[in-house]
Design an enzyme around this catalytic site. Structure first.
Site, mmCIF file in Angstrom:
data_model
loop_
_atom_site.group_PDB
_atom_site.id
_atom_site.type_symbol
_atom_site.label_atom_id
_atom_site.label_comp_id
_atom_site.label_asym_id
_atom_site.label_seq_id
_atom_site.Cartn_x
_atom_site.Cartn_y
_atom_site.Cartn_z
ATOM 1 N N HIS A 197 -2.838 7.843 6.781
ATOM 2 C CA HIS A 197 -3.195 6.621 6.060
ATOM 3 C C HIS A 197 -4.637 6.234 6.393
ATOM 4 C CE1 HIS A 197 -2.252 3.044 3.758
ATOM 5 N NE2 HIS A 197 -2.738 2.292 4.737
ATOM 6 N N HIS A 248 -9.953 2.266 0.047
ATOM 7 C CA HIS A 248 -8.502 2.039 0.151
ATOM 8 C C HIS A 248 -8.042 1.465 -1.173
ATOM 9 C CE1 HIS A 248 -4.581 1.012 1.270
ATOM 10 N NE2 HIS A 248 -4.774 0.586 2.506
ATOM 11 N N CYS A 285 0.807 -1.226 0.000
ATOM 12 C CA CYS A 285 0.000 0.000 0.000
ATOM 13 C C CYS A 285 0.838 1.274 0.000
ATOM 14 C CB CYS A 285 -0.941 0.009 1.200
ATOM 15 S SG CYS A 285 -2.035 -1.419 1.249
#
Length: 377
Positions: A268, A305, A135
Site C-alpha cells: 500500500h 494515492h 481506500c
C-alpha cells in the site's frame, strides 16, 4: 445462474486511466523508467501541499461528480474491449468501488449514484454492485467479483475502482495531516504523508470454463483474496499489524499458497508515518526468514494515492510485474525504515523470479484487503 466453481477466476481483460496515461504497456514502461505523474495543482485553499497526480482527461475544471462518471465509463469501455466483450453483454456483472466519488463536494444523489450513472452512460444493461470501503474499495471490488463467479452467480465480472481529486478531498487530507508537505516517500525514514492522485482501473474476471469457451486470452489468475478489519479507529490503524497479517493469511489459504511462494508484493505504501510502519511490521512478520523472500514495490510515489481506485490500479501492476519479471522503483525511497525486513525496490527497476504476487491495500476504517495473483505459463 451458472455453476458454482472452486477454481479461481482468470483475468481476461484490464484497463486503466492514470496520471501517466492509459495504455497498459505505455504506462508500465514509464513506471519502470522511474516516471512520475505528480505535478503542482493550484488551489484557492491553503493546503499542506499543492502537489497532486491528475489524469489528462476528463479535464479538471469539470465538476468532480461529472469527472467521476466520465472517467469510470471510459475506462470500463476499454476494459470490456481488452477482454473482447461488448459493453451491452448481459452476461457480465459490474462491481465498482470508490471513496465518496464527488459526494464530499456536493454531488447530488446517493453515495453510489455515480456508479449507476457511469454504467447507464456506458450502455450496459445490468445495474452495478457498488463498494465504498475507503481506500480498499478497488481491491474489494475484485474480491466481490471473484466470489460472484465462485458462487455461480455470473461467469464474467468487470471489477475495479475510480476516484478523482476534488477540493474537499484535498482540504480533508490536509486538515487530517495525512497529506505530505512535499513528495510521497513510502517506507522512507523521512516520510511525512501522502500525495493525492486520481484514476480508474478495471479488471475482467471470468470463470475458466467461460474463458475457454470463447478462447479468451488469460493474463493471470486471481488465486486468492482475503480481507480483515482492525476496527481500531476511523483513520488510525492497529499498530500491531494483526489485521493485515490476517487478511494476507486468508488470501494465501484461499489460494493454496504459502508466504514462501510469493515472489513480489505491491505494498500500500501510503507514505504516512503510522500506516507505513504498521504495514512494514506486518510484512516483516509474514515474510521474515524466507530466503530470498518477496521483492516489495509501490507506485504511489509515481501515481499518487488514488483512494478508491488505488487497489485496482495496483492489482494491474502485480499482473504486469508477473508477466515481465520486473517491478518499478519506489520513488522517493532513499533511507528505508528499519522495521521493513523484506527487500524493497529502491532506486531503479528490479528483476525478480517467481510466479505469484500479492497486492495489499489498507483503507481508512481499518479495511485491509489482500489479493493473490498467479501468472500464466
Amino acid at each position: 445462474m451458472t455453476t458454482r466453481s472452486s477454481a479461481p477466476p482468470v483475468v481476461t481483460g484490464m484497463a486503466w486511466t492514470t496520471p501517466l496515461g492509459t495504455g497498459l504497456d505505455d504506462v508500465w514502461a514509464v513506471l519502470l523508467a522511474g516516471g512520475c505523474g505528480v505535478r503542482p495543482v493550484p488551489s484557492r485553499h491553503a493546503l499542506r501541499t499543492t502537489a497532486a497526480a491528475m489524469v489528462a482527461a476528463p479535464p479538471a475544471p469539470d465538476p468532480p461528480a461529472e469527472r467521476q462518471i466520465t472517467l469510470t465509463a471510459s475506462t470500463l469501455e476499454s476494459a470490456f474491449a481488452h477482454a473482447g466483450l461488448t459493453v451491452g453483454d448481459p452476461r457480465v456483472m459490474v462491481v465498482l468501488g470508490s471513496s465518496y466519488a464527488g459526494n464530499l463536494d456536493g454531488a447530488e444523489g446517493t453515495v453510489d449514484s455515480w456508479a449507476t450513472s457511469a454504467v447507464e452512460r456506458l450502455g450496459h444493461p445490468n445495474p452495478p454492485v457498488t463498494v465504498a470501503t475507503a481506500c480498499s474499495a478497488g481491491s474489494d471490488a475484485l474480491l466481490i467479483g471473484a466470489e460472484l463467479i465462485r458462487a455461480g452467480i455470473c461467469d464474467m465480472c468487470v471489477c475495479g475502482g475510480a476516484d478523482v481529486v476534488t477540493p474537499a478531498k484535498r482540504l480533508g487530507h490536509s486538515a487530517l495531516g495525512t497529506m505530505s508537505t512535499g513528495e510521497l516517500r513510502a517506507f522512507d525514514q523521512h516520510r511525512d504523508g501522502m500525495v493525492l492522485g486520481e484514476g480508474a482501473a478495471f479488471v475482467v474476471l471470468e470463470s475458466e470454463s467461460s474463458a475457454a469457451a470463447r478462447s479468451a486470452t488469460v493474463h493471470a489468475r486471481l488465486a486468492g483474496a482475503g480481507s480483515a478489519n482492525d476496527a481500531s479507529g476511523l483513520t488510525s490503524p492497529d499498530e500491531s499489524g494483526d489485521s493485515i497479517v490476517l487478511a494476507v493469511d486468508r488470501a494465501l489459504r484461499g489460494s493454496g499458497l504459502t508466504p514462501a511462494d510469493i515472489a513480489v508484493v505491491s505494498a500500500h505504501g501510503s507514505g504516512t508515518s503510522m500506516n507505513d510502519t504498521t504495514e512494514a511490521t506486518a510484512l516483516s512478520r509474514i515474510f521474515t526468514g524466507l530466503p530470498p523472500g518477496p521483492l516489495v514495490f509501490g507506485t504511489k510515489g509515481a501515481l499518487g494515492h488514488s483512494l478508491g481506485a488505488t487497489g485496482a490500479i495496483e492489482a494491474i501492476t502485480v499482473i504486469l510485474a508477473l508477466r515481465e519479471g520486473v517491478v518499478p522503483p519506489v520513488l522517493g525511497l532513499a533511507e528505508p525504515i528499519a522495521v521493513l525486513v523484506p527487500e524493497v525496490a529502491a532506486g531503479a527497476a528490479r528483476p525478480f523470479r517467481g510466479a505469484a504476487g500479492v497486492s495489499l491495500t489498507l483503507g481508512f476504517g481499518g479495511f485491509n484487503t489482500c489479493l493473490v495473483f498467479t501468472g500464466t505459463p
